[in-house]
Design an enzyme around this catalytic site. Structure first.
Site, PDB file in Angstrom:
ATOM      1  N   GLU A 127      33.377  31.807   2.041  1.00  0.00           N
ATOM      2  CA  GLU A 127      32.320  30.872   1.659  1.00  0.00           C
ATOM      3  C   GLU A 127      32.290  30.831   0.137  1.00  0.00           C
ATOM      4  O   GLU A 127      32.347  31.868  -0.516  1.00  0.00           O
ATOM      5  CB  GLU A 127      30.965  31.382   2.202  1.00  0.00           C
ATOM      6  CG  GLU A 127      29.780  30.504   1.840  1.00  0.00           C
ATOM      7  CD  GLU A 127      28.448  31.032   2.408  1.00  0.00           C
ATOM      8  OE1 GLU A 127      28.375  32.231   2.775  1.00  0.00           O
ATOM      9  OE2 GLU A 127      27.498  30.238   2.483  1.00  0.00           O
ATOM     10  N   HIS A 164      32.326  36.714   7.212  1.00  0.00           N
ATOM     11  CA  HIS A 164      32.861  36.049   6.013  1.00  0.00           C
ATOM     12  C   HIS A 164      32.436  36.780   4.751  1.00  0.00           C
ATOM     13  O   HIS A 164      31.547  37.619   4.786  1.00  0.00           O
ATOM     14  CB  HIS A 164      32.441  34.571   5.948  1.00  0.00           C
ATOM     15  CG  HIS A 164      30.967  34.322   5.796  1.00  0.00           C
ATOM     16  ND1 HIS A 164      30.124  34.140   6.873  1.00  0.00           N
ATOM     17  CD2 HIS A 164      30.179  34.209   4.705  1.00  0.00           C
ATOM     18  CE1 HIS A 164      28.893  33.911   6.441  1.00  0.00           C
ATOM     19  NE2 HIS A 164      28.881  33.957   5.127  1.00  0.00           N
ATOM     20  N   HIS A 168      27.741  37.752  -1.204  1.00  0.00           N
ATOM     21  CA  HIS A 168      27.392  38.564  -0.040  1.00  0.00           C
ATOM     22  C   HIS A 168      28.589  38.726   0.885  1.00  0.00           C
ATOM     23  O   HIS A 168      29.552  37.971   0.801  1.00  0.00           O
ATOM     24  CB  HIS A 168      26.207  37.981   0.751  1.00  0.00           C
ATOM     25  CG  HIS A 168      26.423  36.601   1.302  1.00  0.00           C
ATOM     26  ND1 HIS A 168      26.103  35.456   0.606  1.00  0.00           N
ATOM     27  CD2 HIS A 168      26.926  36.173   2.484  1.00  0.00           C
ATOM     28  CE1 HIS A 168      26.399  34.400   1.336  1.00  0.00           C
ATOM     29  NE2 HIS A 168      26.908  34.800   2.480  1.00  0.00           N
TER      30      HIS A 168
END
Ligand code: CO
Length: 134
Positions: free
Chosen positions: A130, A79, A7
């Site tokens: 991430e 992020h 994502h």
């Protein structure tokens, strides 16, 4: 080592407005808002064919995304999340590469119930990364 883009997270100052942009203007499938008190955010998932966008809004007084919104009052990309097959192998490799793993260096359970780590933006082209165990 990294696999799919899981994502892209976008911090937003006004969640209703952001939902309207993605649902109404862009015509995407948008989830209901979910409070995640452990992470200090309210999240809306935008489901795309090949990945997701997560709209993040601060929840509570100590939200980790509040400083970002203070610096970026109209919101912005917070992020990107890449999938890895094994989070501990990924952690060890990142540390061996000299990259800074945020927090105490141990994976936490992320917004999708899977182990995640965050990597310092200064080591990754100015972008908070991430890693999520797929
Ligand atoms: Co994320």
């Amino acid at each position: 080592m990294i696999g799919k883009l899981n994502h892209v997270a976008i911090a937003v100052p006004d969640l209703d407005k952001a939902v309207a942009v993605y649902r109404d203007a862009l015509g995407a499938n948008v989830s209901a808002a979910t409070d995640e008190p452990d992470h200090g955010v309210t999240v809306v998932f935008v489901e795309l064919e090949n990945t997701k966008i997560e709209l993040l809004h601060p929840l509570g007084d100590n939200s980790p995304i509040q400083p970002f919104l203070d610096k970026n009052p109209s919101g912005g990309m917070h992020h990107v999340c890449y999938e890895v097959p094994d989070i501990m192998v990924a952690r060890d490799r990142m540390q061996a590469e000299g990259a800074r793993v945020l927090g105490d260096g141990n994976p936490k359970i992320g917004a999708h119930g899977k182990p995640v780590l965050f990597l310092h933006p200064k080591d990754f082209c100015g972008t908070l990364v991430e890693l999520e165990q797929a």
